[in-house]
Design a protein around this motif. Structure first.
Motif, PDB file in Angstrom:
ATOM      1  N   TYR A 184       0.987  -1.217  -0.018  1.00 13.35           N
ATOM      2  CA  TYR A 184       0.084  -0.080  -0.026  1.00 13.35           C
ATOM      3  C   TYR A 184       0.941   1.235   0.154  1.00 13.35           C
ATOM      4  CZ  TYR A 184      -3.954  -2.891   1.228  1.00 13.35           C
ATOM      5  OH  TYR A 184      -4.971  -3.808   1.160  1.00 13.35           O
ATOM      6  N   PHE A 193       0.857   5.568   1.024  1.00 12.21           N
ATOM      7  CA  PHE A 193      -0.011   6.392   1.722  1.00 12.21           C
ATOM      8  C   PHE A 193       0.753   7.812   1.683  1.00 12.21           C
ATOM      9  CE2 PHE A 193      -2.639   3.577   4.512  1.00 12.21           C
ATOM     10  CZ  PHE A 193      -1.890   2.185   4.295  1.00 12.21           C
ATOM     11  N   TYR A 219      -2.478  -3.103  -5.913  1.00 10.00           N
ATOM     12  CA  TYR A 219      -3.100  -3.842  -6.941  1.00 10.00           C
ATOM     13  C   TYR A 219      -4.136  -3.073  -7.647  1.00 10.00           C
ATOM     14  CZ  TYR A 219      -6.680  -4.385  -3.248  1.00 10.00           C
ATOM     15  OH  TYR A 219      -7.743  -4.230  -2.145  1.00 10.00           O
ATOM     16  N   LEU A 259       3.868   0.867   2.602  1.00  7.44           N
ATOM     17  CA  LEU A 259       3.677  -0.121   3.655  1.00  7.44           C
ATOM     18  C   LEU A 259       3.678  -1.557   2.824  1.00  7.44           C
ATOM     19  CD1 LEU A 259       1.373  -0.326   6.461  1.00  7.44           C
ATOM     20  CD2 LEU A 259       1.435  -2.173   4.970  1.00  7.44           C
ATOM     21  N   ILE A 314       3.241  -5.513   2.593  1.00  7.75           N
ATOM     22  CA  ILE A 314       2.719  -6.652   3.065  1.00  7.75           C
ATOM     23  C   ILE A 314       3.545  -7.916   2.919  1.00  7.75           C
ATOM     24  CG2 ILE A 314       0.488  -7.897   3.288  1.00  7.75           C
ATOM     25  CD1 ILE A 314       0.273  -4.988   3.607  1.00  7.75           C
ATOM     26  N   SER A 320       2.154 -10.876  10.592  1.00  7.27           N
ATOM     27  CA  SER A 320       1.368 -10.002  10.672  1.00  7.27           C
ATOM     28  C   SER A 320       1.980  -8.396  10.886  1.00  7.27           C
ATOM     29  CB  SER A 320       0.770 -10.067  12.189  1.00  7.27           C
ATOM     30  OG  SER A 320       1.573 -10.219  13.221  1.00  7.27           O
ATOM     31  N   ALA A 321       3.184  -8.418  10.798  1.00  9.96           N
ATOM     32  CA  ALA A 321       4.142  -7.018  10.996  1.00  9.96           C
ATOM     33  C   ALA A 321       3.572  -6.067   9.803  1.00  9.96           C
ATOM     34  CB  ALA A 321       5.273  -7.156  11.210  1.00  9.96           C
ATOM     35  N   ARG A 322       3.420  -4.739  10.148  1.00 10.33           N
ATOM     36  CA  ARG A 322       3.209  -4.008   9.227  1.00 10.33           C
ATOM     37  C   ARG A 322       3.763  -2.712   9.397  1.00 10.33           C
ATOM     38  NH1 ARG A 322       0.932  -8.029   7.535  1.00 10.33           N
ATOM     39  NH2 ARG A 322      -1.070  -8.258   6.679  1.00 10.33           N
ATOM     40  N   GLN A 323       5.142  -2.342   8.837  1.00 11.17           N
ATOM     41  CA  GLN A 323       5.840  -1.214   9.185  1.00 11.17           C
ATOM     42  C   GLN A 323       5.696  -0.352   7.781  1.00 11.17           C
ATOM     43  OE1 GLN A 323      10.204  -1.256   8.921  1.00 11.17           O
ATOM     44  NE2 GLN A 323      10.134  -3.004   9.902  1.00 11.17           N
ATOM     45  N   LEU A 324       5.465   1.307   8.109  1.00  9.21           N
ATOM     46  CA  LEU A 324       5.688   2.165   7.230  1.00  9.21           C
ATOM     47  C   LEU A 324       7.051   2.641   7.126  1.00  9.21           C
ATOM     48  CD1 LEU A 324       2.580   4.192   8.393  1.00  9.21           C
ATOM     49  CD2 LEU A 324       2.465   3.296   6.070  1.00  9.21           C
TER      50      LEU A 324
END
Lengths: 115, 117
Positions: free
Chosen positions: B33, B35, B54, B95, B97, B101-105
Motif C-alpha cells: 500500500y 500512503f 493492486y 507499507l 505486506i 502480521s507485521a506492518r511497518q511504514l
C-alpha cells in the motif's frame, strides 16, 4: 471519530532516568506501533505489537526499550535509561482488522526531551 | 528494505492553486500500500490518502488525488484548490505486506508545503 491518544504531550527527563510513554489505541484495533522522529529527521519505525507480543522491531529498538499492553486499553513504551539521543517525538499508531489492518492511525505524539 | 525518495524538500503554492508533490519508492515486493500523511505545525501525523498497489485506479479524497505509476514506482500527491490549512510537512510512506502480521511504514524525508495567501 475514534482517535489514538498519547500522554503526556511533552516529557522532560534527566539522562539515565526511566520514562514511560503511554498510548490508548483505537478501541477495536489489534495492531499497535511505535515510531519516533528526531527533530528535522525522518519518521522511523521502532516496534510493532500484536496478540500480546512484539511482531517486529527495528535496530533502534535495543534492550533499553520495551513495550507492554498492561490492560485492555493502554499500550506503553518504556525507555529504561534515557540517553541524550533519545530526545525525539514518539508516535503511537494502531490499525484494525482485515483490510483495515493496513491503515495506521497516529496519535498526536509525545515530545521527549532528555537533559 | 524499502527506500523512499521525496525530491522536493520545500514547496509553496498560492491559495486556490494546484500543487503536486512527488514521491518515488523502491521495493521488490508486489503486495503493498502507499500512503500520504501530513504533519502540520502541531506535529500530529494525519492520514491524507491511501492507494492499494493492486488497484490501477488512482485514489481520490476530496481535493487530494494521487498519480500512481506502478512500473515507475512513482506516487505523487496532487492538492487542488489549496487552502491555508494545507500548510504542513507531507510524507510519502509505503507499507509492504509480507508474510506475518507485521506492518511497518517506511517514511520519506518529507516535503514542507507552504500555502501562501
Amino acid at each position: 471519530e475514534p482517535e489514538v491518544t498519547q500522554t503526556p504531550s511533552h516529557q522532560v527527563t534527566q539522562m539515565g532516568q526511566e520514562v514511560i510513554l503511554r498510548c490508548v489505541p483505537i478501541s477495536n484495533h489489534l495492531y499497535f506501533y511505535w515510531y519516533r522522529q528526531i527533530l528535522g529527521q525522518k519518521v522511523e519505525f521502532l516496534v510493532s505489537f500484536y496478540n500480546n507480543e512484539i511482531s517486529e522491531k527495528s535496530e533502534i529498538f535495543d534492550d533499553q526499550f520495551s513495550v507492554e499492553r498492561p490492560d485492555g486499553s493502554n499500550f506503553t513504551l518504556k525507555i529504561r535509561s534515557t540517553k541524550l539521543e533519545d530526545s525525539a517525538m514518539y508516535f503511537c499508531a494502531s490499525s484494525g482488522r482485515e483490510l483495515a489492518k493496513n491503515i495506521q492511525y497516529f496519535g498526536a505524539g509525545t515530545r521527549l526531551s532528555v537533559l | 528494505a524499502q527506500t523512499v525518495t521525496q525530491s522536493q524538500p520545500e514547496m509553496s503554492v498560492q491559495e486556490a492553486e494546484t500543487v503536486t508533490l512527488s514521491c518515488t519508492y523502491d521495493t521488490s515486493e508486489n503486495n503493498y500500500y502507499l500512503f500520504w500523511y501530513k504533519q502540520p505545525p502541531s506535529r500530529q501525523m494525519i492520514l491524507v490518502i491511501r492507494q492499494e498497489a493492486y488497484k490501477q485506479q488512482n485514489a481520490t479524497e476530496n481535493r487530494f488525488s494521487v498519480n500512481f505509476q506502478k512500473a515507475a514506482k512513482s506516487f505523487s500527491l496532487k492538492i487542488s484548490d489549496s487552502q491555508l490549512g494545507d500548510t504542513a510537512m507531507y510524507f510519502c510512506a509505503p507499507l509492504v505486506i509480507s508474510s506475518g502480521s507485521a506492518r511497518q511504514l517506511t517514511f520519506g524525508s518529507g516535503t514542507q508545503l507552504t500555502v501562501l495567501p
